[in-house]
Structures are given as structure tokens and as C-alpha cells.
Write a protein that holds these residues in place. Structure first.
Motif, short mmCIF file in Angstrom:
data_model
loop_
_atom_site.label_atom_id
_atom_site.label_comp_id
_atom_site.label_asym_id
_atom_site.label_seq_id
_atom_site.Cartn_x
_atom_site.Cartn_y
_atom_site.Cartn_z
N TYR A 96 -15.14 -0.59 -45.24
CA TYR A 96 -14.42 -1.36 -46.24
C TYR A 96 -15.27 -2.43 -46.91
O TYR A 96 -14.76 -3.27 -47.64
CB TYR A 96 -13.19 -2.02 -45.61
CG TYR A 96 -12.23 -1.03 -45.00
CD1 TYR A 96 -11.43 -0.24 -45.80
CD2 TYR A 96 -12.15 -0.88 -43.61
CE1 TYR A 96 -10.54 0.68 -45.25
CE2 TYR A 96 -11.28 0.04 -43.05
CZ TYR A 96 -10.48 0.81 -43.87
OH TYR A 96 -9.61 1.73 -43.31
N GLY A 97 -16.57 -2.43 -46.69
CA GLY A 97 -17.42 -3.42 -47.32
C GLY A 97 -17.29 -4.78 -46.66
O GLY A 97 -17.11 -4.89 -45.44
N CYS A 98 -17.36 -5.85 -47.45
CA CYS A 98 -17.36 -7.22 -46.91
C CYS A 98 -16.12 -7.99 -47.37
O CYS A 98 -15.75 -7.95 -48.55
CB CYS A 98 -18.62 -7.95 -47.35
SG CYS A 98 -20.12 -7.29 -46.59
N ARG A 99 -15.52 -8.69 -46.41
CA ARG A 99 -14.33 -9.48 -46.70
C ARG A 99 -14.43 -10.82 -45.99
O ARG A 99 -15.03 -10.91 -44.92
CB ARG A 99 -13.07 -8.74 -46.21
CG ARG A 99 -12.95 -7.33 -46.75
CD ARG A 99 -11.75 -6.62 -46.18
NE ARG A 99 -11.69 -5.24 -46.64
CZ ARG A 99 -10.64 -4.44 -46.49
NH1 ARG A 99 -9.57 -4.89 -45.87
NH2 ARG A 99 -10.67 -3.21 -46.95
N THR A 100 -13.82 -11.83 -46.56
CA THR A 100 -13.84 -13.13 -45.89
C THR A 100 -12.81 -13.15 -44.76
O THR A 100 -11.89 -12.33 -44.73
CB THR A 100 -13.54 -14.29 -46.86
OG1 THR A 100 -12.11 -14.36 -47.11
CG2 THR A 100 -14.29 -14.13 -48.17
N GLY A 101 -12.98 -14.11 -43.89
CA GLY A 101 -12.05 -14.29 -42.78
C GLY A 101 -10.97 -15.29 -43.06
O GLY A 101 -10.35 -15.82 -42.13
N PHE A 102 -10.71 -15.56 -44.35
CA PHE A 102 -9.65 -16.50 -44.74
C PHE A 102 -8.47 -15.71 -45.30
O PHE A 102 -8.60 -15.00 -46.30
CB PHE A 102 -10.17 -17.49 -45.78
CG PHE A 102 -11.37 -18.27 -45.33
CD1 PHE A 102 -11.26 -19.22 -44.32
CD2 PHE A 102 -12.62 -18.05 -45.90
CE1 PHE A 102 -12.37 -19.93 -43.89
CE2 PHE A 102 -13.73 -18.75 -45.48
CZ PHE A 102 -13.61 -19.69 -44.46
N ALA A 103 -7.32 -15.83 -44.65
CA ALA A 103 -6.16 -15.02 -45.03
C ALA A 103 -4.92 -15.89 -45.19
O ALA A 103 -4.76 -16.92 -44.51
CB ALA A 103 -5.90 -13.94 -43.97
#
Length: 378
Positions: free
Chosen positions: A337-344
Motif C-alpha cells: 500500500y505504499g507509505c502512510r502516516t501514523g496519524f488517524a
């Protein structure tokens, strides 16, 4: 027993342990071990128990945890006589212990180990129902009592939940169940948490510590009644709790390049090993993701993997101290899924400082002083 306790304190004579015993003459045990090149081996093997110099009645419970792709951390406990083993998430964001049972027909139970009370000679049944709601589903069941072994410590007459139904998402969990480490007031059905039972029975001192490895590496651990100075550097910062239900603290602000981007004027946050990400109010999280250059698609904050090195650090200002997360800490890279931040988005004003934060900061959860100790993890 007395002799061994004295020697152990000498072996663990770090800066926090200044106890001296007049019966030991000449060279200390640490000096001897250092001369033989064995000191590092011993201090890694024996977690530090700062109360060891005052009493010989307390043990240290060491529990290693498996890092499941930086998304969850779980260890093995046993319940019953003879013991039945289960993998459980050690969760500071809840307070109940529960495992699947043979009375459960949910899909989540069919692919996990299930407790069979008829195979335990020490099991005691109750008629008390149990229902727990988590962020992604719930479980229902009933309470029972049995001997629980965790971290090498045997905890007799421990109340726990036996599930009868489990939410669909739990079928995808690697762990079988959950062992909650928050305060008793958060426990469903007023069930006494395992750690409280340990302390009440005089097994351990009333604090525990957590180290979470990164990048799916080994070494993650929870230590009951002790902590491991080899997993952090610098001094511990002690942050008082603002509420004694969760491990809840006050965050003064969240900044990027010195600019307040979230939590303006202060906000409440819980330190939660059972949540993989950092969550907060929708507006604050959206602002952080904008500042770091993320594009939100279907709820995921996506970034260019090639931009990680140039992305800004995010700083949580807590109790007058700065706790900074570099982009390498808050961005998760996935081959799929590539790169994602850990802020949700958390959908609440209550922030959750989950594993993304705890991986960077070794944490001691202190029930005696109702505080958390934070230091840079190594």
C-alpha cells in the motif's frame, strides 16, 4: 534467598541502585563481572528492580512480546491446571483479561486457541456475564476464575473472560485474546485486572514497563515490577496522570517547526499499547497531515515514500518537555500500500498515543505515583 537478593542488587548496581551491604567486602560483584567481560550479559538478562534493595518478597515478571508488522504486540500466557496457552495483546487501553472459549462459535474463535474449563482442575465458574466494546468491535461471554501465569509469575484466583461471541475483525487478529493493563475502574463487570491482582497478592511492585521494537524486530517486552535501562537513553521524564482510568495525561501542544499545529491550548491523551496509530480530533489530525504533506484518500494519509527524509518532525509537548517523532517513525512503509502516516482520525477530542509514539519512547506505568515515565527508546 537473602544472599541471592543481596548479590542480585549488587549485580544491578546502576545509577539508580546505591544500596551497599556491609557483608560484602572488597571488589563488588559488578567489578568482578566487568573484569570478566560478563557485565553486559548480566544486566541484559536481569531487568532492574529498584525496590530489590528494600525487600526480598517481590519478583520481576518478564514477558517477551512478538512484534506483528509494527501493528500489534502480543505475548504468551497460560490459564488453568494443567496450563492452556494463549497469545494475548498487552493493552494499556483496557482493563479486562479474556480469551476465546470452547463455548464460542464465532469465526474469530474457530481460528484461535480456545479455553476449555472442563480441562482445568482449578477453574471456578460464575454466572456473571461480560461484554466489552472496543474501537473495532466487541466480545461477549462470561467470567470465571483460574490460575494465570504471565511473565513467569503465577497469579492464582484470577478473574477472566471466556468469550462466547467475538466481532468479525478479531478473526484477523494474530493474538487469541487481550490482557488489559489500565485501571480497575475501566474494567467491564468490575473484574479485577491481572496487574492489580499481582500487586494485591504481593507478587510485584506496583509499576510495569513497556518496550516496543520497530520494523518487525524482536526484543519487545513488558516487565512487571521492573524496567530495563538498556532500552532507553537519557533521563526519565515523569508525567502525572490527569485521570486514573486510562493512563491519561495532558499534552500541552503539538508542533511542527516550532508552529502549533494541533492540540492548541492543551488536550487529553491516553498512552495506549493496544492502538497501533496516533489518533486525535478530526480537525487536528487533518492539520498535522497537511503540514507533513500527506494526501488523505479513503481515510488514509498517503505520502510519497521518496519524501520521508525531507518530511518534518512532529513534536508532542508534554509536561514542559518535548517528545519528537521523525518522519521515519510516523510513516509506515508497506510493500502493498505504499507509505502512510501514523496519524488517524479518532472521532474524539481524546487523543491516543499508540504504538507509533511508544516505539520511540520507553514507558514506565507507575501505579504508586499515578504517573508515566518516558525516555528516548534505544
Amino acid at each position: 534467598m537473602m544472599k541471592w537478593a543481596v548479590v542480585l542488587c549488587a549485580v544491578l548496581a546502576l545509577s539508580e541502585c546505591t544500596y551497599r551491604v556491609s557483608l560484602i567486602k572488597g571488589k563488588s560483584a559488578r567489578d568482578d563481572l566487568e573484569e570478566k567481560g560478563q557485565w553486559d550479559e548480566y544486566r541484559l538478562k536481569y531487568p532492574f528492580n529498584p525496590m530489590g534493595r528494600f525487600t526480598q518478597t517481590y519478583a520481576v515478571g518478564y514477558e517477551s512480546m512478538t512484534n506483528d508488522a509494527d501493528l500489534s504486540y502480543y505475548g504468551v500466557i497460560s490459564i488453568g491446571t494443567p496450563p492452556q496457552s494463549f497469545q494475548v495483546i498487552f493493552d494499556t487501553g483496557s482493563s479486562n483479561l479474556w480469551v476465546p472459549s470452547v463455548y464460542c462459535s464465532s469465526a474469530a474463535c474457530s481460528n484461535h486457541d480456545r479455553f476449555n474449563p472442563q480441562k482445568s482442575s482449578t477453574f471456578q465458574a460464575t454466572n456473571q456475564p461480560l461484554s466489552i466494546q472496543y474501537g473495532t468491535g466487541s466480545m461477549t461471554g462470561f467470567l470465571g476464575y483460574d490460575t494465570v501465569k504471565v511473565g513467569g509469575l503465577q497469579v492464582p484466583h484470577q478473574v477472566f473472560g471466556l468469550s462466547q461471541t467475538e466481532a468479525p475483525f478479531m478473526a484477523h487478529m494474530r493474538a487469541d485474546g487481550i490482557l488489559g493493563l489500565a485501571y480497575p475502574r475501566l474494567a467491564a463487570s468490575n473484574a479485577q485486572p491481572v496487574f492489580d491482582n499481582m500487586v494485591q497478592q504481593g507478587l510485584v511492585q506496583d509499576f510495569f514497563s513497556v518496550y516496543l521494537s520497530g520494523n518487525s524486530q524482536t526484543g519487545s517486552e513488558v516487565i512487571f515490577g521492573g524496567y530495563n535501562p538498556n532500552h532507553y537513553t537519557g533521563s526519565l521524564v515523569w508525567v502525572p496522570l490527569s485521570s486514573e482510568t486510562y493512563w491519561q495525561i495532558t499534552v500541552d501542544s503539538v508542533t511542527i517547526n516550532g508552529q502549533v499545529v494541533a492540540c492548541s491550548g492543551g488536550c487529553q491523551a491516553i498512552v495506549d499499547t493496544g492502538t497501533s496509530l496516533i489518533t486525535g480530533s478530526n480537525n487536528d489530525i487533518a492539520n498535522i497531515n497537511r503540514w507533513v504533506g500527506a494526501t488523505v484518500t479513503n481515510g488514509d494519509a498517503v505520502v510519497n515514500c521518496n519524501s520521508i527524509a525531507s518530511m518534518p518532525a512532529v513534536t508532542f509537548n508534554i509536561h514542559g518537555y518535548s517528545f519528537t517523532l521523525p518522519a521515519s517513525a510516523y510513516v509506515r512503509q508497506s510493500a502493498y500500500y505504499g507509505c502512510r502516516t501514523g496519524f488517524a482520525n479518532g472521532g474524539s477530542s481524546l487523543w491516543i498515543l499508540g504504538d507509533v509514539f511508544i516505539r520511540q519512547y520507553y514507558t514506565i506505568f507507575n501505579r504508586r505515583t499515578n504517573s508515566v515515565g518516558l525516555a528516548k527508546a534505544v
